[in-house]
Design a protein around this motif. Sequence first.
Motif, PDB file in Angstrom:
ATOM      1  N   ILE A  83      55.650  60.010  43.611  1.00  4.53           N
ATOM      2  CA  ILE A  83      56.699  59.485  42.692  1.00  4.53           C
ATOM      3  C   ILE A  83      57.463  61.107  42.855  1.00  4.53           C
ATOM      4  O   ILE A  83      56.973  62.167  42.736  1.00  4.53           O
ATOM      5  CB  ILE A  83      56.381  59.747  41.219  1.00  4.53           C
ATOM      6  N   ASN A  84      58.781  60.941  43.550  1.00  3.22           N
ATOM      7  CA  ASN A  84      59.231  62.071  43.890  1.00  3.22           C
ATOM      8  C   ASN A  84      58.607  62.907  44.810  1.00  3.22           C
ATOM      9  O   ASN A  84      58.641  64.282  44.881  1.00  3.22           O
ATOM     10  CB  ASN A  84      60.085  63.010  42.721  1.00  3.22           C
ATOM     11  N   GLY A  85      57.700  62.369  45.615  1.00  4.16           N
ATOM     12  CA  GLY A  85      57.009  62.793  46.575  1.00  4.16           C
ATOM     13  C   GLY A  85      55.682  63.602  46.172  1.00  4.16           C
ATOM     14  O   GLY A  85      54.936  64.259  46.848  1.00  4.16           O
ATOM     15  N   THR A  86      55.439  63.433  44.764  1.00  4.14           N
ATOM     16  CA  THR A  86      54.350  63.757  44.167  1.00  4.14           C
ATOM     17  C   THR A  86      53.135  62.903  43.984  1.00  4.14           C
ATOM     18  O   THR A  86      53.424  61.671  43.478  1.00  4.14           O
ATOM     19  CB  THR A  86      54.574  64.539  42.782  1.00  4.14           C
ATOM     20  N   CYS A  87      51.827  62.915  44.716  1.00  2.00           N
ATOM     21  CA  CYS A  87      50.853  61.947  44.863  1.00  2.00           C
ATOM     22  C   CYS A  87      50.656  61.829  43.280  1.00  2.00           C
ATOM     23  O   CYS A  87      49.762  62.955  42.826  1.00  2.00           O
ATOM     24  CB  CYS A  87      49.896  62.272  45.804  1.00  2.00           C
ATOM     25  N   LEU A  88      50.645  60.615  42.670  1.00  2.41           N
ATOM     26  CA  LEU A  88      49.945  60.254  41.109  1.00  2.41           C
ATOM     27  C   LEU A  88      48.918  59.390  41.298  1.00  2.41           C
ATOM     28  O   LEU A  88      49.356  58.346  42.252  1.00  2.41           O
ATOM     29  CB  LEU A  88      51.168  60.150  40.414  1.00  2.41           C
ATOM     30  N   THR A  89      48.140  59.182  40.399  1.00  6.02           N
ATOM     31  CA  THR A  89      47.197  58.055  40.261  1.00  6.02           C
ATOM     32  C   THR A  89      47.376  57.155  39.199  1.00  6.02           C
ATOM     33  O   THR A  89      47.594  57.464  38.022  1.00  6.02           O
ATOM     34  CB  THR A  89      45.955  58.809  39.773  1.00  6.02           C
ATOM     35  N   VAL A  90      47.511  55.884  39.417  1.00  6.88           N
ATOM     36  CA  VAL A  90      47.940  54.934  38.313  1.00  6.88           C
ATOM     37  C   VAL A  90      46.803  54.857  37.318  1.00  6.88           C
ATOM     38  O   VAL A  90      45.814  54.313  37.717  1.00  6.88           O
ATOM     39  CB  VAL A  90      48.052  53.407  39.056  1.00  6.88           C
ATOM     40  N   THR A  91      47.330  54.710  35.987  1.00  6.96           N
ATOM     41  CA  THR A  91      46.176  54.867  35.017  1.00  6.96           C
ATOM     42  C   THR A  91      46.393  53.558  34.209  1.00  6.96           C
ATOM     43  O   THR A  91      45.393  53.196  33.320  1.00  6.96           O
ATOM     44  CB  THR A  91      46.309  55.967  34.205  1.00  6.96           C
ATOM     45  N   GLU A  92      47.548  52.807  34.217  1.00  6.37           N
ATOM     46  CA  GLU A  92      47.702  51.585  33.545  1.00  6.37           C
ATOM     47  C   GLU A  92      49.005  50.810  34.151  1.00  6.37           C
ATOM     48  O   GLU A  92      49.666  51.283  34.819  1.00  6.37           O
ATOM     49  CB  GLU A  92      48.193  52.036  32.166  1.00  6.37           C
ATOM     50  N   ILE A  93      48.668  49.428  34.011  1.00  8.66           N
ATOM     51  CA  ILE A  93      49.600  48.491  34.738  1.00  8.66           C
ATOM     52  C   ILE A  93      49.879  47.678  33.586  1.00  8.66           C
ATOM     53  O   ILE A  93      49.223  46.852  33.090  1.00  8.66           O
ATOM     54  CB  ILE A  93      48.876  47.866  35.893  1.00  8.66           C
ATOM     55  N   GLN A  94      51.217  47.394  33.605  1.00 12.99           N
ATOM     56  CA  GLN A  94      51.985  46.502  32.634  1.00 12.99           C
ATOM     57  C   GLN A  94      53.095  45.752  33.505  1.00 12.99           C
ATOM     58  O   GLN A  94      54.274  46.315  33.225  1.00 12.99           O
ATOM     59  CB  GLN A  94      52.454  46.991  31.248  1.00 12.99           C
ATOM     60  N   LYS A  95      52.771  44.839  33.938  1.00 11.15           N
ATOM     61  CA  LYS A  95      53.845  44.065  34.955  1.00 11.15           C
ATOM     62  C   LYS A  95      54.434  44.806  35.972  1.00 11.15           C
ATOM     63  O   LYS A  95      53.514  45.186  36.713  1.00 11.15           O
ATOM     64  CB  LYS A  95      54.730  43.324  34.008  1.00 11.15           C
ATOM     65  N   ASP A  96      55.534  45.226  35.881  1.00 10.54           N
ATOM     66  CA  ASP A  96      56.307  46.297  36.904  1.00 10.54           C
ATOM     67  C   ASP A  96      56.174  47.514  36.388  1.00 10.54           C
ATOM     68  O   ASP A  96      56.720  48.576  36.997  1.00 10.54           O
ATOM     69  CB  ASP A  96      57.816  45.725  36.998  1.00 10.54           C
ATOM     70  N   THR A  97      55.745  47.789  35.352  1.00 12.45           N
ATOM     71  CA  THR A  97      55.533  49.235  34.935  1.00 12.45           C
ATOM     72  C   THR A  97      54.041  49.941  35.034  1.00 12.45           C
ATOM     73  O   THR A  97      53.211  49.286  34.883  1.00 12.45           O
ATOM     74  CB  THR A  97      55.697  49.404  33.270  1.00 12.45           C
ATOM     75  N   LEU A  98      54.059  51.182  35.701  1.00 12.19           N
ATOM     76  CA  LEU A  98      52.998  51.825  35.960  1.00 12.19           C
ATOM     77  C   LEU A  98      53.024  53.111  35.172  1.00 12.19           C
ATOM     78  O   LEU A  98      53.749  53.814  34.748  1.00 12.19           O
ATOM     79  CB  LEU A  98      52.766  52.273  37.538  1.00 12.19           C
ATOM     80  N   SER A  99      51.643  53.422  34.661  1.00 11.95           N
ATOM     81  CA  SER A  99      51.484  54.726  33.889  1.00 11.95           C
ATOM     82  C   SER A  99      50.878  55.670  34.639  1.00 11.95           C
ATOM     83  O   SER A  99      49.864  55.442  35.435  1.00 11.95           O
ATOM     84  CB  SER A  99      50.695  54.361  32.763  1.00 11.95           C
TER      85      SER A  99
END
Length: 267
Positions: free
Chosen positions: A78-94
Amino acid sequence: MQARQLAFGSRARALSSLPVPSGHRQLRGIKPAMVFTGIVQGTAEVMDVDTKEKFSQVKIKLPPGKTDNVKLGASVAINGTCLTVTEIQKDTLSFDIMMETLRATNLGELGAGSVVNFERAAKMGDEIGGHNVSGHVHTTATITNIEQTPNNRRVTMTLADEQWMKYILPKGYIAVDGCSLTIGEVVDRSFTVYLIPETLRVTVFGIKSVGDSVNIEVETQTQAIVDTVERVVAQYMSRLTPAVAQPAAPAAPPAPAPAAPASAPSS
């Protein structure tokens, strides 16, 4: 000059495995390191930011179909920053964002309605149209000038921390908000990039303006070369310095002249 964004074709390299030579055994359990390519896959909208003490939880909605096969624990830039997906709600990632990431990147400025670049991690066999990007942001920069020309946009950025300027060289690679770009001119603490219309359409650069902050990741091979040369030169100079700086031994003082013999008294 064109940006490296979406520079597929003859320059693209495949992340495919090389065949194992005859007589050699394939090692099991060893997987290639995860990388991003610097080819931003689009923009996404921040839906919610839950700010807590030294910690934030961010929900980001990607375009339809862009979350297919995403699993919990997957890495997304995200903006070049590696983040880890913690939740998935259809097309929305947390994502959970720690304090140091909020401090060192422009993610601390995000709010509901913000637009960000996103790129999912590369897989074996994917083309690298840009360059290897780790997702570990080194510093930020501020856009200080935007010049629009008939065929591209010239953007000047000034680093927040000038110690990283030694890795930013004309015609070299750089990741800006996760987008692989070619460096144009370099002056003092500033550098320029040239953005083609397709880059402006696909990434957040189409809406960026003077004063906005961007994330910067220098190219790792350039960093390794510069650091190695500095270290070798420092070691070489440290060996030369004692010989050059050692003062010459002072000359011995001349020996005193022998005393004249005493004359006998006269009678």
